[in-house]
Design a protein around this motif. Structure first.
Motif, mmCIF file in Angstrom:
data_model
loop_
_atom_site.group_PDB
_atom_site.id
_atom_site.type_symbol
_atom_site.label_atom_id
_atom_site.label_comp_id
_atom_site.label_asym_id
_atom_site.label_seq_id
_atom_site.Cartn_x
_atom_site.Cartn_y
_atom_site.Cartn_z
ATOM 1 N N ASN A 174 41.113 31.436 -0.149
ATOM 2 C CA ASN A 174 41.633 32.085 1.006
ATOM 3 C C ASN A 174 42.713 33.186 0.905
ATOM 4 N N THR A 175 42.938 33.340 -0.354
ATOM 5 C CA THR A 175 43.959 34.404 -0.780
ATOM 6 C C THR A 175 43.402 35.788 -1.400
ATOM 7 N N ILE A 176 42.291 36.198 -0.752
ATOM 8 C CA ILE A 176 41.713 37.494 -1.019
ATOM 9 C C ILE A 176 42.430 38.498 -0.174
ATOM 10 N N LEU A 177 42.809 39.645 -0.901
ATOM 11 C CA LEU A 177 43.754 40.495 -0.342
ATOM 12 C C LEU A 177 43.176 41.384 0.733
ATOM 13 N N TYR A 206 47.107 36.159 -5.441
ATOM 14 C CA TYR A 206 46.129 36.813 -4.527
ATOM 15 C C TYR A 206 45.269 37.918 -5.382
ATOM 16 N N LEU A 207 46.131 38.403 -6.239
ATOM 17 C CA LEU A 207 45.354 39.485 -7.007
ATOM 18 C C LEU A 207 44.214 38.990 -8.070
ATOM 19 N N ILE A 225 40.557 39.832 -7.425
ATOM 20 C CA ILE A 225 39.766 40.414 -8.552
ATOM 21 C C ILE A 225 38.339 39.731 -8.730
ATOM 22 N N ALA A 226 38.589 38.527 -8.888
ATOM 23 C CA ALA A 226 37.506 37.685 -9.177
ATOM 24 C C ALA A 226 36.175 37.732 -8.253
ATOM 25 N N GLN A 227 36.750 37.780 -6.786
ATOM 26 C CA GLN A 227 35.958 37.860 -5.679
ATOM 27 C C GLN A 227 35.037 39.306 -5.891
ATOM 28 N N LYS A 241 58.765 45.700 -6.466
ATOM 29 C CA LYS A 241 58.909 44.087 -7.287
ATOM 30 C C LYS A 241 57.409 43.913 -7.735
ATOM 31 N N LEU A 242 56.361 44.401 -7.155
ATOM 32 C CA LEU A 242 54.912 43.956 -7.240
ATOM 33 C C LEU A 242 54.211 44.716 -8.344
ATOM 34 N N VAL A 243 54.963 46.000 -8.994
ATOM 35 C CA VAL A 243 54.206 46.814 -10.056
ATOM 36 C C VAL A 243 54.192 45.753 -11.274
ATOM 37 N N GLU A 244 54.787 45.330 -11.548
ATOM 38 C CA GLU A 244 54.517 44.457 -12.766
ATOM 39 C C GLU A 244 53.405 43.387 -12.933
ATOM 40 N N ALA A 245 53.284 42.837 -11.889
ATOM 41 C CA ALA A 245 52.407 41.937 -11.661
ATOM 42 C C ALA A 245 50.902 42.638 -11.480
ATOM 43 N N ALA A 246 50.898 43.868 -10.879
ATOM 44 C CA ALA A 246 49.708 44.847 -10.823
ATOM 45 C C ALA A 246 49.057 44.952 -12.144
#
Lengths: 316, 316
Positions: free
Chosen positions: A33-36, A63-64, A68-70, A89-94
């Motif tokens: 349920n965490t598809i962006l 979420y990412l 991506i898997a989906q 703050k989200l750049v590194e995770a991306a």
């Protein structure tokens, strides 16, 4: 994380390795349920809705990975992720998830991820800066000339025509009029583009298009721009032409000669026409040789009336 | 951190607040050996050396705070910080210290900080994409026409001239030749730019310059590009002109008319000249009306010999 690096097929740039921290199938399932949220585009791409991003980096990461898997299952191609600077703050995770930088503006960073095996076909970012130079001649055969406070001609005593970069979204004719006004305080009307130069590996390794423009002054008083201009004046054309700089700079010399040919009525450049919106472009101008096209006589810039031939409007 | 946001004077964009965590004078003094290495530029700016950055974000933050304090004392203006994508972990600290995004390429993110009180005068990033369209007519009065697989004309049955974006660092004449070859397999030589259109708010809100080019084919066999082209053929010019699309698209109609006038020898566009490197530009081409300039007769594209007038070279 190991030391492996992947390679962005579109650019050959070595990217940092995707974060390969173990995520179990079960764990991944629990994130279904965490598809962006986002939109599908007409090129099999996904545009992630940046207004609905989780603010916490570790939540965003979950979420990412799930998203991506989906999207891989759905055989999507390019994924677009726009991160407003507030979401830094989200750049590194991306990037850890495999995204690369595409472009940035002051308000945001755009990242992309290409999912298929083949080469990336996402459109590149803007490639050119656009500059203008203005040859402004008055009825006394005097040219509007400036000396620069900065740049390569600083302190050389060389007098040159006003030049500058167009602003984002600004038309060439407007940019030429604005630069003349800003640098010298003189009002002018646009006549023609008489030539343009393309060069590469300029600022930030981007390319450059410089449009050489003829303008006619509509005011005389000079107020030199303090920040950029060391001096500005109306200068006899004969004196301007006699400067030694033209002997060593073939581009400057050719540009001057083309302007002089235009002033003498022996040359025709491109004037602009306001093309009414069609379904492709909401607002655009087309520059072309209107004297040839409409079969008129070539005209001296001194004889042309204000506004004449500088802008036509197509009526459909 | 409180909720205040500052405003980048150059763009009006609201930036996240600089990190105002308390740093004592004593603590700051103990960091005096932590000034980031870099170069001063000729505009009172500092270009931080990105090859010497600490890899740890908290260490980097200390360096940044100490360095900014020092550069403020020295009355520096713009600070340039290029962070390779491998240094993504440092982006958040840079933004917390007050840096904003300037631009990004796949390999790096460029951040800037403007120190004086006045408006930011740092140069902006590239503003335009540059496209080409190629009018290619053979000796049988047939035009090289394509149907698009994607884009707004997809599935409409409209035949159009080959078009495309130039690559980074590519010249307009080379881009036109390449697009024709890629989309149709046909070799061609460049004759002239007969006009150009400028539009705004295109891809990623950047502007667009589209150069309308005349080319002459030097081969005949067509091999349509699988990925982008639905069909390609040599089409009688009369049939091409009779398409209803030209009645509703004033830009397309005007562009066709200008090309036809050129083919009939009644119109002159801009050919290009290779300007030998001068001290400003290592490599650039100048496009202008060479027939007017050199006083030659206007020529039909059928009579022009290969290479003639498509490129001159200035000898100084």
């Amino acid at each position: 994380m190991d030391g492996d690096t992947s390679k962005d097929l579109s650019t050959g740039v070595a990217l940092p390795p995707p974060d390969d921290e173990f995520v179990s199938e079960k764990e991944l399932e629990s994130w279904t349920n965490t598809i962006l949220p986002g939109q599908y585009d007409s090129y099999e791409g996904v545009i992630i809705d940046h207004r609905s991003l989780p603010s916490d980096a570790s939540v965003f990461k979950k979420y990412l990975i799930a998203s991506i898997a989906q999207w891989k299952k759905e055989r999507k191609h390019g994924i677009w992720l726009k991160l407003p600077i507030e979401n830094v703050k989200l750049v590194e995770a991306a990037v850890a998830a495999g995204f690369g930088y595409h472009h940035a503006e002051p308000a945001y960073l755009m990242l992309t991820l290409w999912l298929p095996d083949g080469p990336c076909t996402l459109p590149p970012n803007a490639s050119h800066q656009v500059g203008v130079g203005a040859f402004v001649l008055n009825d006394k055969n005097e040219i509007l000339a400036v000396q620069e406070k900065n740049g390569p001609l600083k302190g050389t005593g060389v007098w040159k025509m006003p030049t500058g970069l167009t602003n984002q979204g600004e038309d060439i004719f407007d940019g030429a009029i604005r630069e003349v006004k800003e640098e010298t305080g003189v009002d002018a009307r646009f006549v023609e583009v008489v030539g343009f130069r393309q060069g590469h590996q300029c600022q930030f390794d981007k390319s450059d298009l410089f449009f050489l423009c003829i303008l006619r002054p509509t005011s005389t008083e000079i107020v030199a721009q303090e920040s950029e201009i060391a001096a500005a004046k109306w200068m006899p054309l004969s004196e301007f032409k006699a400067q030694p700089i033209f002997d060593t700079r073939p581009t400057m010399k050719k540009m001057l000669e083309v302007c002089l040919a235009r002033v003498e009525g022996k040359y025709q450049g491109f004037a602009y026409e306001d093309i009414h919106p069609d379904s492709l472009n909401s607002n655009s101008y087309f520059y072309y040789n209107q004297v040839d096209f409409f079969g008129s006589q070539q005209q001296s810039i001194f004889r042309a009336k204000d506004g004449e031939r500088s802008c036509r409007r197509v009526v459909t």
